[in-house]
Design a protein around this motif. Structure first.
Motif, PDB file in Angstrom:
ATOM      1  N   SER A  24       0.961  -1.247  -0.127  1.00 56.13           N
ATOM      2  CA  SER A  24       0.063  -0.007   0.017  1.00 56.13           C
ATOM      3  C   SER A  24       0.864   1.292   0.104  1.00 56.13           C
ATOM      4  N   ASP A  27       1.406   4.097  -3.607  1.00 52.83           N
ATOM      5  CA  ASP A  27       0.574   4.808  -4.508  1.00 52.83           C
ATOM      6  C   ASP A  27       1.117   6.058  -4.826  1.00 52.83           C
ATOM      7  N   LYS A  95      -7.117  -2.642  -2.714  1.00 51.85           N
ATOM      8  CA  LYS A  95      -7.886  -1.822  -1.934  1.00 51.85           C
ATOM      9  C   LYS A  95      -9.186  -1.427  -2.314  1.00 51.85           C
ATOM     10  N   PHE A  97     -11.074   0.260  -4.292  1.00 44.25           N
ATOM     11  CA  PHE A  97     -11.350   1.817  -4.167  1.00 44.25           C
ATOM     12  C   PHE A  97     -12.819   2.125  -4.730  1.00 44.25           C
TER      13      PHE A  97
END
Length: 136
Positions: A24, A27, A95, A97
């Protein structure tokens, strides 16, 4: 591989060269004021990665149809035009999103092919040469 997306009015994420690892921390966000192709090239260069863009996933402004009906010309405007006031960013696909934000568009993936941006248009694949605004 990280996915990347185009979205309006989103805060820039911090850049970390570990974005190829799938964690993570990788990004990256970048405004696309110089054009999608140019600014994706900047992300790839700085992060030492490549990218794959899917032409049919790139959101086109509804007014482009008033300028031209030809999809390849509309795509050229979307890839190389500037001042979009949107952000291009990478995000770990784990994730998920889209459950939180339905106004994001996943338009491609980050690859290990350093510096190579591949445009996938139907069954055709081509190396994309960034043609947006050049400062120098």
């Amino acid at each position: 591989a990280h996915q990347f997306a185009k979205q309006a009015d989103w805060n820039q994420a911090g850049q970390n060269r570990d974005n190829r690892s799938g964690d993570s921390r990788g990004d990256v966000g970048f405004d696309i004021s110089d054009g999608l192709s140019s600014d994706l090239g900047h992300i790839c260069q700085a992060s030492q990665v490549g990218a794959k863009i899917f032409a049919d996933k790139i959101p086109l402004h509804k007014n482009l149809k008033n300028i031209t009906k030809d999809f390849s010309e509309q795509l050229n405007f979307a890839l190389n035009g500037g001042e979009d006031f949107e952000l291009l960013f990478t995000i770990n696909p784990k994730k998920n999103f889209q459950k939180k934000f339905d106004h994001f568009f996943c338009i491609g993936e980050i690859t290990a092919n350093t510096g190579i941006i591949e445009l996938i248009n139907g069954e055709k694949s081509a190396i994309l040469q960034p043609k947006g605004y050049r400062h120098f």
